[in-house]
Design a protein around this motif. Structure first.
Motif, mmCIF file in Angstrom:
data_model
loop_
_atom_site.group_PDB
_atom_site.id
_atom_site.type_symbol
_atom_site.label_atom_id
_atom_site.label_comp_id
_atom_site.label_asym_id
_atom_site.label_seq_id
_atom_site.Cartn_x
_atom_site.Cartn_y
_atom_site.Cartn_z
ATOM 1 N N VAL A 7 -8.435 9.412 -14.677
ATOM 2 C CA VAL A 7 -8.139 8.021 -14.362
ATOM 3 C C VAL A 7 -7.577 7.961 -12.943
ATOM 4 O O VAL A 7 -6.575 8.607 -12.639
ATOM 5 N N VAL A 8 -8.246 7.186 -12.089
ATOM 6 C CA VAL A 8 -7.789 7.000 -10.716
ATOM 7 C C VAL A 8 -7.768 5.496 -10.460
ATOM 8 O O VAL A 8 -8.819 4.866 -10.363
ATOM 9 N N SER A 9 -6.575 4.934 -10.358
ATOM 10 C CA SER A 9 -6.475 3.482 -10.202
ATOM 11 C C SER A 9 -6.629 3.066 -8.740
ATOM 12 O O SER A 9 -6.599 3.892 -7.829
ATOM 13 N N LYS A 10 -6.746 1.762 -8.536
ATOM 14 C CA LYS A 10 -6.853 1.230 -7.177
ATOM 15 C C LYS A 10 -5.554 1.404 -6.397
ATOM 16 O O LYS A 10 -5.567 1.399 -5.175
ATOM 17 N N LYS A 11 -4.447 1.572 -7.091
ATOM 18 C CA LYS A 11 -3.181 1.828 -6.411
ATOM 19 C C LYS A 11 -3.179 3.215 -5.768
ATOM 20 O O LYS A 11 -2.488 3.450 -4.790
ATOM 21 N N VAL A 12 -3.920 4.127 -6.354
ATOM 22 C CA VAL A 12 -3.991 5.497 -5.845
ATOM 23 C C VAL A 12 -4.923 5.577 -4.651
ATOM 24 O O VAL A 12 -4.590 6.162 -3.624
ATOM 25 N N ALA A 13 -6.116 5.021 -4.803
ATOM 26 C CA ALA A 13 -7.108 5.046 -3.729
ATOM 27 C C ALA A 13 -7.778 3.674 -3.698
ATOM 28 O O ALA A 13 -8.410 3.266 -4.671
ATOM 29 N N LYS A 14 -7.671 3.004 -2.600
ATOM 30 C CA LYS A 14 -8.161 1.631 -2.482
ATOM 31 C C LYS A 14 -9.679 1.548 -2.613
ATOM 32 O O LYS A 14 -10.215 0.638 -3.241
ATOM 33 N N HIS A 15 -10.390 2.498 -2.015
ATOM 34 C CA HIS A 15 -11.852 2.454 -2.000
ATOM 35 C C HIS A 15 -12.445 3.268 -3.147
ATOM 36 O O HIS A 15 -11.962 4.357 -3.470
#
Length: 120
Positions: free
Chosen positions: A45-53
């Motif tokens: 799980v990689v959220s938008k808070k972690v990486a915007k793109h």
């Protein structure tokens, strides 16, 4: 890359992401659920808070799945559900560091699962 058959489905994710043991490193958290009869399965799980793109989010996912595939070849994974949550700046970490953190998390999880099995 980890085969799709080894990934956690949405239905399994709903039940597995709330239970089990949690382990942390600087760039990742790992939640491990109860042992499974049909081997291990994993999710990242990689959220938008972690990486915007989305490109950066997918790079992190591919790297984690590649590290897991290496562990699968060595047969070091116990039959359980592994859910990895990326933390901030996980997308900037070199693969060698990422692989080291995954190794630490999986070792901690292995010890916890084995300890839980001896208590039962």
């Amino acid at each position: 890359m980890l085969p799709k058959s080894r990934r956690i489905t949405r239905q399994e994710f709903e039940t597995d992401h709330r239970v089990g043991s949690v382990f942390h490193t600087e760039h990742f958290s790992l939640r491990v659920s109860a042992p499974r009869k049909n081997g291990f399965s994993a999710s990242v799980v990689v959220s938008k808070k972690v990486a915007k793109h989305s490109v950066d989010r997918h790079v992190v996912k591919r790297r984690v799945y590649d590290a897991l595939a290496q562990h699968e070849k060595k047969q070091t994974l116990l039959p359980a559900a592994y859910i990895f949550f990326a933390k901030r700046d996980a997308h900037t970490v070199p693969f060698k560091v990422l692989s080291g953190e995954i190794n630490i998390l999986l070792t901690d999880a292995r010890h916890a699962i084995e300890k839980r099995a001896t208590l039962v």
